[in-house]
Design a protein around this motif. Structure first.
Motif, PDB file in Angstrom:
ATOM      1  N   LEU A   1       0.862  -1.174   0.000  1.00  0.00           N
ATOM      2  CA  LEU A   1       0.000   0.000   0.000  1.00  0.00           C
ATOM      3  C   LEU A   1       0.900   1.225   0.000  1.00  0.00           C
ATOM      4  CD1 LEU A   1      -1.619  -2.408   1.429  1.00  0.00           C
ATOM      5  CD2 LEU A   1      -3.046  -0.606   2.407  1.00  0.00           C
ATOM      6  N   THR A   2       0.842   2.001  -1.080  1.00  0.00           N
ATOM      7  CA  THR A   2       1.752   3.126  -1.257  1.00  0.00           C
ATOM      8  C   THR A   2       0.963   4.432  -1.371  1.00  0.00           C
ATOM      9  OG1 THR A   2       3.310   1.696  -2.457  1.00  0.00           O
ATOM     10  CG2 THR A   2       3.614   4.075  -2.664  1.00  0.00           C
ATOM     11  N   ARG A   3       1.301   5.379  -0.520  1.00  0.00           N
ATOM     12  CA  ARG A   3       0.686   6.722  -0.513  1.00  0.00           C
ATOM     13  C   ARG A   3      -0.838   6.648  -0.410  1.00  0.00           C
ATOM     14  NH1 ARG A   3       4.626   6.860  -4.248  1.00  0.00           N
ATOM     15  NH2 ARG A   3       3.119   6.690  -5.962  1.00  0.00           N
ATOM     16  N   VAL A   4      -1.352   5.665   0.312  1.00  0.00           N
ATOM     17  CA  VAL A   4      -2.796   5.665   0.566  1.00  0.00           C
ATOM     18  C   VAL A   4      -3.099   6.761   1.579  1.00  0.00           C
ATOM     19  CG1 VAL A   4      -3.122   3.224   0.001  1.00  0.00           C
ATOM     20  CG2 VAL A   4      -2.559   3.879   2.350  1.00  0.00           C
ATOM     21  N   ARG A   5      -4.296   7.299   1.503  1.00  0.00           N
ATOM     22  CA  ARG A   5      -4.671   8.404   2.385  1.00  0.00           C
ATOM     23  C   ARG A   5      -6.147   8.267   2.749  1.00  0.00           C
ATOM     24  NH1 ARG A   5      -4.759   9.689  -2.815  1.00  0.00           N
ATOM     25  NH2 ARG A   5      -6.505  10.943  -3.635  1.00  0.00           N
ATOM     26  N   GLY A   6      -6.486   8.784   3.902  1.00  0.00           N
ATOM     27  CA  GLY A   6      -7.884   8.728   4.271  1.00  0.00           C
ATOM     28  C   GLY A   6      -8.086   8.957   5.758  1.00  0.00           C
ATOM     29  N   VAL A   7      -9.304   9.303   6.099  1.00  0.00           N
ATOM     30  CA  VAL A   7      -9.693   9.519   7.487  1.00  0.00           C
ATOM     31  C   VAL A   7     -10.825   8.548   7.821  1.00  0.00           C
ATOM     32  CG1 VAL A   7     -10.677  11.165   9.126  1.00  0.00           C
ATOM     33  CG2 VAL A   7      -9.018  11.952   7.418  1.00  0.00           C
ATOM     34  N   GLY A   8     -10.707   7.905   8.992  1.00  0.00           N
ATOM     35  CA  GLY A   8     -11.786   7.041   9.449  1.00  0.00           C
ATOM     36  C   GLY A   8     -11.925   5.744   8.687  1.00  0.00           C
ATOM     37  N   THR A   9     -10.845   5.216   8.162  1.00  0.00           N
ATOM     38  CA  THR A   9     -10.897   3.931   7.466  1.00  0.00           C
ATOM     39  C   THR A   9     -11.143   2.811   8.472  1.00  0.00           C
ATOM     40  OG1 THR A   9      -9.311   4.799   5.857  1.00  0.00           O
ATOM     41  CG2 THR A   9      -9.709   2.434   5.833  1.00  0.00           C
ATOM     42  N   GLU A  10     -12.143   1.977   8.201  1.00  0.00           N
ATOM     43  CA  GLU A  10     -12.530   0.904   9.119  1.00  0.00           C
ATOM     44  C   GLU A  10     -11.859  -0.400   8.691  1.00  0.00           C
ATOM     45  OE1 GLU A  10     -13.486  -1.452  11.766  1.00  0.00           O
ATOM     46  OE2 GLU A  10     -14.428   0.524  12.037  1.00  0.00           O
ATOM     47  N   LEU A  11     -10.938  -0.888   9.544  1.00  0.00           N
ATOM     48  CA  LEU A  11     -10.218  -2.133   9.287  1.00  0.00           C
ATOM     49  C   LEU A  11     -10.249  -3.037  10.521  1.00  0.00           C
ATOM     50  CD1 LEU A  11      -7.226  -0.563   7.381  1.00  0.00           C
ATOM     51  CD2 LEU A  11      -8.584  -2.434   6.464  1.00  0.00           C
ATOM     52  N   GLY A  12     -11.280  -2.890  11.332  1.00  0.00           N
ATOM     53  CA  GLY A  12     -11.377  -3.693  12.538  1.00  0.00           C
ATOM     54  C   GLY A  12     -11.385  -5.182  12.223  1.00  0.00           C
ATOM     55  N   GLY A  13     -10.560  -5.944  12.951  1.00  0.00           N
ATOM     56  CA  GLY A  13     -10.498  -7.386  12.748  1.00  0.00           C
ATOM     57  C   GLY A  13      -9.806  -7.811  11.472  1.00  0.00           C
ATOM     58  N   ALA A  14      -9.138  -6.884  10.786  1.00  0.00           N
ATOM     59  CA  ALA A  14      -8.457  -7.212   9.531  1.00  0.00           C
ATOM     60  C   ALA A  14      -7.172  -7.993   9.805  1.00  0.00           C
ATOM     61  CB  ALA A  14      -8.147  -5.942   8.748  1.00  0.00           C
ATOM     62  N   THR A  15      -6.657  -8.625   8.747  1.00  0.00           N
ATOM     63  CA  THR A  15      -5.384  -9.333   8.800  1.00  0.00           C
ATOM     64  C   THR A  15      -4.442  -8.725   7.774  1.00  0.00           C
ATOM     65  OG1 THR A  15      -6.374 -11.437   9.506  1.00  0.00           O
ATOM     66  CG2 THR A  15      -4.212 -11.546   8.465  1.00  0.00           C
ATOM     67  N   LEU A  16      -3.256  -8.313   8.222  1.00  0.00           N
ATOM     68  CA  LEU A  16      -2.202  -7.842   7.326  1.00  0.00           C
ATOM     69  C   LEU A  16      -1.013  -8.759   7.532  1.00  0.00           C
ATOM     70  CD1 LEU A  16      -4.043  -5.241   7.916  1.00  0.00           C
ATOM     71  CD2 LEU A  16      -2.032  -3.920   7.228  1.00  0.00           C
ATOM     72  N   ARG A  17      -0.676  -9.513   6.501  1.00  0.00           N
ATOM     73  CA  ARG A  17       0.426 -10.459   6.601  1.00  0.00           C
ATOM     74  C   ARG A  17       1.350 -10.288   5.397  1.00  0.00           C
ATOM     75  NH1 ARG A  17      -2.330 -14.945   7.237  1.00  0.00           N
ATOM     76  NH2 ARG A  17      -2.265 -14.787   9.520  1.00  0.00           N
ATOM     77  N   ASP A  18       2.635 -10.069   5.649  1.00  0.00           N
ATOM     78  CA  ASP A  18       3.608  -9.807   4.582  1.00  0.00           C
ATOM     79  C   ASP A  18       3.141  -8.614   3.759  1.00  0.00           C
ATOM     80  OD1 ASP A  18       5.568 -11.954   5.022  1.00  0.00           O
ATOM     81  OD2 ASP A  18       3.901 -13.277   4.525  1.00  0.00           O
ATOM     82  N   VAL A  19       3.076  -7.468   4.438  1.00  0.00           N
ATOM     83  CA  VAL A  19       2.537  -6.241   3.833  1.00  0.00           C
ATOM     84  C   VAL A  19       3.511  -5.096   4.068  1.00  0.00           C
ATOM     85  CG1 VAL A  19       0.713  -4.491   4.045  1.00  0.00           C
ATOM     86  CG2 VAL A  19       0.111  -6.921   3.980  1.00  0.00           C
ATOM     87  N   GLU A  20       3.637  -4.230   3.057  1.00  0.00           N
ATOM     88  CA  GLU A  20       4.391  -2.986   3.187  1.00  0.00           C
ATOM     89  C   GLU A  20       3.428  -1.813   3.032  1.00  0.00           C
ATOM     90  OE1 GLU A  20       7.606  -2.867   0.431  1.00  0.00           O
ATOM     91  OE2 GLU A  20       8.523  -4.727   1.152  1.00  0.00           O
TER      92      GLU A  20
END
Length: 241
Positions: free
Chosen positions: A99-118
């Motif tokens: 994820l490169t130069r993503v932007r935002g306010v109030g992004t909902e990622l509750g309970g998400a999984t990030l594995r091998d991520v930059e």
């Protein structure tokens, strides 16, 4: 007569030499970094979908504001210059992705999984990652305000060259987490559990709550001195010159 070193002494000395001369108790387990190698990607022009399956695609300058994709899976994907304001991605899975130069306010990622991520040069505010799982993740550059990581599990995570303003690690478990050349401002560690958390590389270290949870963290001498007044206040120690 000079006594010969015992076998145990020889072994201990060899182990210390292999560790760069430091006793075993002084070593800090380093975080394992992700090794993301993206395949050729297919441009994706659509939006988010609930339980969507995105494999080997690139979201380029996509406006995902307010879109909903709970439970979506992103595998070998790139999100570049995307707007994520108010996007709903609860329980989403990001695997081997960038994820490169993503932007935002109030992004909902509750309970998400990030594995091998930059995550590179992100500009985010109020991102909800409560109850999330982060494994082998690098957050490099950018600024993230009011990051909610309550009850999250972080293992092998590196925050590098970024600014974290008022992150909430309440009740989270952090294992092999490193802060390198970054700013950690007004962090909340209430009820957090730390193991091999290396704070020595933080250029600015400011703990707002949870001083009693610093067991399992590694600080530099200078950082300890900077934190001394707050630690004394937390312990009820009066310092009078």
């Amino acid at each position: 007569m000079v006594a010969k070193p015992t076998r145990a002494a020889k072994t201990t000395g060899a182990a210390r030499k292999a560790a760069g001369g430091r006793p075993a108790g002084d070593r800090v387990a380093a975080a394992r970094r992700p090794e993301v190698r993206l395949p050729p990607l297919v441009p994706y022009a659509g939006g988010l979908e609930a339980d969507g399956d995105f494999d080997g695609v690139e979201f380029l300058a996509a406006d995902l504001t307010g879109q909903s994709g709970p439970g979506a899976r992103f595998m070998d994907c790139a999100l570049t210059d995307c707007a994520l304001d108010g996007a709903t991605l609860g329980r989403a899975r990001f695997l081997d992705s960038v994820l490169t130069r993503v932007r935002g306010v109030g992004t909902e990622l509750g309970g998400a999984t990030l594995r091998d991520v930059e995550v590179v040069d992100a500009r985010l505010g109020g991102t909800q990652l409560h109850g999330a799982v982060l494994e082998r993740v690098v957050v490099r550059g950018g600024k993230i305000d009011y990051l909610n990581l309550r009850q999250a599990r972080l293992a092998d995570v590196v925050f590098e060259g970024c600014v974290l303003a008022e992150p909430d690690f309440g009740g989270a478990t952090l294992t092999r987490v490193e802060f390198r050349d970054c700013v950690l401002r007004r962090a909340d560690l209430t009820a957090a559990t730390l193991g091999d958390v290396d704070l020595r590389g933080a250029g600015e270290l400011d703990i707002a709550k949870g001083f009693d949870r610093l067991a399992g963290a590694v600080l530099s001498t200078a950082q300890l001195l900077d934190l001394a007044p707050a630690l004394a206040a937390h312990l009820g120690v009066r310092v009078i010159d």
